[in-house]
Design an enzyme around this catalytic site. Structure first.
Site, PDB file in Angstrom:
ATOM      1  N   ARG A 269      -6.131  80.025   4.606  1.00 57.54           N
ATOM      2  CA  ARG A 269      -7.333  79.805   5.426  1.00 57.54           C
ATOM      3  C   ARG A 269      -6.951  79.763   6.906  1.00 57.54           C
ATOM      4  O   ARG A 269      -7.670  80.273   7.758  1.00 57.54           O
ATOM      5  CB  ARG A 269      -8.031  78.476   5.049  1.00 57.54           C
ATOM      6  CG  ARG A 269      -8.510  78.345   3.609  1.00 57.54           C
ATOM      7  CD  ARG A 269      -9.578  79.351   3.243  1.00 57.54           C
ATOM      8  NE  ARG A 269     -10.681  79.388   4.193  1.00 57.54           N
ATOM      9  CZ  ARG A 269     -11.634  78.460   4.313  1.00 57.54           C
ATOM     10  NH1 ARG A 269     -11.660  77.416   3.506  1.00 57.54           N
ATOM     11  NH2 ARG A 269     -12.599  78.567   5.219  1.00 57.54           N
TER      12      ARG A 269
ATOM     13  N   ARG B 234     -20.789  75.616  10.137  1.00 59.33           N
ATOM     14  CA  ARG B 234     -20.877  75.334   8.692  1.00 59.33           C
ATOM     15  C   ARG B 234     -22.141  74.528   8.459  1.00 59.33           C
ATOM     16  O   ARG B 234     -22.354  73.499   9.100  1.00 59.33           O
ATOM     17  CB  ARG B 234     -19.679  74.531   8.193  1.00 59.33           C
ATOM     18  CG  ARG B 234     -19.974  73.914   6.832  1.00 59.33           C
ATOM     19  CD  ARG B 234     -18.821  73.256   6.160  1.00 59.33           C
ATOM     20  NE  ARG B 234     -17.895  74.254   5.677  1.00 59.33           N
ATOM     21  CZ  ARG B 234     -17.013  74.017   4.705  1.00 59.33           C
ATOM     22  NH1 ARG B 234     -16.956  72.833   4.128  1.00 59.33           N
ATOM     23  NH2 ARG B 234     -16.191  74.958   4.306  1.00 59.33           N
TER      24      ARG B 234
ATOM     25  N   CYS C 229     -11.238  77.909  -4.361  1.00 58.91           N
ATOM     26  CA  CYS C 229     -11.361  77.696  -2.913  1.00 58.91           C
ATOM     27  C   CYS C 229     -11.013  76.266  -2.510  1.00 58.91           C
ATOM     28  O   CYS C 229     -10.650  76.025  -1.368  1.00 58.91           O
ATOM     29  CB  CYS C 229     -12.782  78.049  -2.467  1.00 58.91           C
ATOM     30  SG  CYS C 229     -14.036  77.128  -3.361  1.00 58.91           S
TER      31      CYS C 229
ATOM     32  N   ASP D 203     -14.927  77.787  -8.902  1.00 56.29           N
ATOM     33  CA  ASP D 203     -15.335  76.898  -7.811  1.00 56.29           C
ATOM     34  C   ASP D 203     -16.046  75.717  -8.477  1.00 56.29           C
ATOM     35  O   ASP D 203     -16.313  75.739  -9.686  1.00 56.29           O
ATOM     36  CB  ASP D 203     -16.281  77.674  -6.863  1.00 56.29           C
ATOM     37  CG  ASP D 203     -16.707  76.868  -5.640  1.00 56.29           C
ATOM     38  OD1 ASP D 203     -16.119  75.790  -5.386  1.00 56.29           O
ATOM     39  OD2 ASP D 203     -17.641  77.315  -4.936  1.00 56.29           O
TER      40      ASP D 203
ATOM     41  N   HIS E 158     -19.636  82.499   2.238  1.00 55.22           N
ATOM     42  CA  HIS E 158     -18.445  81.818   2.776  1.00 55.22           C
ATOM     43  C   HIS E 158     -17.405  82.900   3.135  1.00 55.22           C
ATOM     44  O   HIS E 158     -16.376  83.038   2.482  1.00 55.22           O
ATOM     45  CB  HIS E 158     -17.899  80.860   1.702  1.00 55.22           C
ATOM     46  CG  HIS E 158     -16.952  79.825   2.215  1.00 55.22           C
ATOM     47  ND1 HIS E 158     -16.598  79.709   3.545  1.00 55.22           N
ATOM     48  CD2 HIS E 158     -16.253  78.846   1.570  1.00 55.22           C
ATOM     49  CE1 HIS E 158     -15.752  78.700   3.681  1.00 55.22           C
ATOM     50  NE2 HIS E 158     -15.519  78.166   2.513  1.00 55.22           N
TER      51      HIS E 158
ATOM     52  N   GLN F 201     -13.595  82.315   3.714  1.00 57.84           N
ATOM     53  CA  GLN F 201     -12.898  81.986   2.462  1.00 57.84           C
ATOM     54  C   GLN F 201     -12.410  83.255   1.764  1.00 57.84           C
ATOM     55  O   GLN F 201     -11.270  83.337   1.310  1.00 57.84           O
ATOM     56  CB  GLN F 201     -13.841  81.201   1.537  1.00 57.84           C
ATOM     57  CG  GLN F 201     -13.228  80.855   0.188  1.00 57.84           C
ATOM     58  CD  GLN F 201     -12.111  79.838   0.286  1.00 57.84           C
ATOM     59  OE1 GLN F 201     -12.290  78.773   0.873  1.00 57.84           O
ATOM     60  NE2 GLN F 201     -10.952  80.142  -0.281  1.00 57.84           N
TER      61      GLN F 201
HETATM   62  N1  NVA Z   1     -19.437  76.242  -3.313  1.00 55.31           N
HETATM   63  C1  NVA Z   1     -18.795  75.137  -2.645  1.00 55.31           C
HETATM   64  C2  NVA Z   1     -17.678  75.624  -1.785  1.00 55.31           C
HETATM   65  C3  NVA Z   1     -16.899  74.564  -1.083  1.00 55.31           C
HETATM   66  C4  NVA Z   1     -15.821  75.113  -0.227  1.00 55.31           C
HETATM   67  C5  NVA Z   1     -19.818  74.383  -1.832  1.00 55.31           C
HETATM   68  O1  NVA Z   1     -20.643  75.028  -1.166  1.00 55.31           O
HETATM   69  O2  NVA Z   1     -19.816  73.157  -1.857  1.00 55.31           O
HETATM   70  N1   CP Z   2     -12.628  75.899   0.780  1.00 56.72           N
HETATM   71  C1   CP Z   2     -13.224  75.210   1.754  1.00 56.72           C
HETATM   72  O1   CP Z   2     -14.060  75.731   2.492  1.00 56.72           O
HETATM   73  O2   CP Z   2     -12.807  73.934   1.875  1.00 56.72           O
HETATM   74  P1   CP Z   2     -13.453  72.826   2.818  1.00 56.72           P
HETATM   75  O3   CP Z   2     -14.809  72.527   2.294  1.00 56.72           O
HETATM   76  O4   CP Z   2     -12.514  71.661   2.729  1.00 56.72           O
HETATM   77  O5   CP Z   2     -13.535  73.395   4.207  1.00 56.72           O
END
Ligand code: NVA
Ligand code: CP
Length: 324
Positions: free
Chosen positions: A312, A108, A272, A231, A135, A138
């Site tokens: 998830r 990540r 998400c 989101d 993602h 997700q």
């Molecule tokens: N679009 C958000 C998703 C978090 C799971 C981010 O990248 O912060």
């Molecule tokens: N939805 C998601 O990816 O959550 P986190 O950022 O908590 O992993």
């Protein structure tokens, strides 16, 4: 039907066929049933899994850790600052070192290019746990949750409202298009997805008899929706854009009026997570207007966000079991 996905990376859902996605979803359902029945198959017995995190995470990290332990694997958390990646050592070298020790690698982080380099050089499966661009784990949980609540995917109208060019919107667009859904992004012109990705998604939709539409018109976009998805307005790493996003996205908040405008009393709401919904988080508690979804919708019978969060675990487990 079973598909052999052994050795495959999951960097974006673009590289998976609709049949392979369907297979992963069916495997997720089976692994969920097994877990509920207390069956631990230990499909990953003795495997070592590296979990690299440049950005924070609750769901993705915990899903990978619990999935590993459920299946007999050892997860190793490698947080920001724990390893040399990208500082004293190139991504390419890190990939080759970790690949000699681990059986699979989750990444990540920020640049999508980083996960691509890991995927190219590690020699073991690499899974994208979120980059600035995509993602993919997700979207598997999202599709599984829709299937659980609606019974199928094909022909359903799924609407994403908000920052239409972020990682979640991009992945959902591709995933929904591949699975024959009628997908719509409602976003202001400044926050709509890149044309090249929309064109790609439209090709996937043509092949699966789905559709992809992009609009800034809320009333037109939400009409007839089976699923409303949003989101956060500011993704990780974009914190300096807060004021600009607030200005652009205020008319796109998911609220009771929007749910009503779908004309579908059985519409479900997905997110998400994490979400700002008027609760006691450090930012959202200051002003209800800055929330992408109201407390009323978040806590309503339409909201399936915690089923989605649980899924998830089952979908990430399926990805590891299928590819290792
Ligand atoms: N679009 C958000 C998703 C978090 C799971 C981010 O990248 O912060
Ligand atoms: N939805 C998601 O990816 O959550 P986190 O950022 O908590 O992993």
């Amino acid at each position: 039907m079973a598909f052999n996905l052994k050795g495959r990376n999951l960097l974006t859902i673009k590289n998976y066929t609709p049949e392979e996605i369907e297979f992963l979803l069916q495997l997720s359902v089976k692994l969920k049933q097994d877990k509920y029945a207390g069956i631990r198959s230990k499909n990953l017995d003795g495997k070592n899994i590296a979990l690299i995190f440049e950005k924070p995470s609750t769901r993705t990290r915990c899903a990978f850790v619990c999935a590993c332990v459920d299946e007999g694997a050892h997860p190793e958390y490698l947080g920001k600052g724990d390893i040399q990646l990208g500082k004293k050592e190139t991504v390419k070298d890190t990939a080759r070192v970790l690949g000699r020790m681990f059986d699979g690698i989750q990444f990540r982080g920020f640049k999508h290019e980083t996960v691509e380099i890991l995927g190219e050089y590690a020699g073991v499966p690499v899974w994208n746990g979120l980059t600035d661009a995509f993602h993919p784990t997700q979207v598997l949980a999202d599709l599984m949750t829709v299937m659980e609540h609606k019974g199928n995917l094909k022909g359903l109208k799924i609407v994403y409202v908000g920052d239409g060019r972020n990682n979640v919107a991009n992945s959902l667009m591709v995933g929904a298009a591949k699975m024959g859904m009628n997908f719509c992004i409602i976003a202001p012109p400044e926050l709509q997805p890149e044309k090249s990705l929309v064109d790609e998604a439209k090709k996937f939709a043509d092949e699966s008899r789905g559709t992809v539409n992009i609009t800034s018109n809320v009333e037109e976009g939400v009409k007839g929706a089976d699923v409303i998805y949003t989101d956060v307005w500011v993704s990780m790493g974009e914190e300096d854009k807060f004021d600009e996003r607030l200005r652009l996205l205020k008319p796109y908040q998911v609220n009771e009026d929007m749910i009503c405008k779908t004309g579908n009393s059985e519409v479900i709401f997905l997110h998400c997570l994490p979400a700002f919904h008027n609760t006691d988080t450090d930012v959202s508690s200051k002003n209800a207007d800055i929330c992408e979804v109201t407390e009323g919708v978040f806590e309503s019978r339409h909201s399936k966000v915690f089923d989605q969060a649980e899924n998830r675990l089952h979908t990430i487990k399926a990805v590891m079991v299928a590819t290792l």
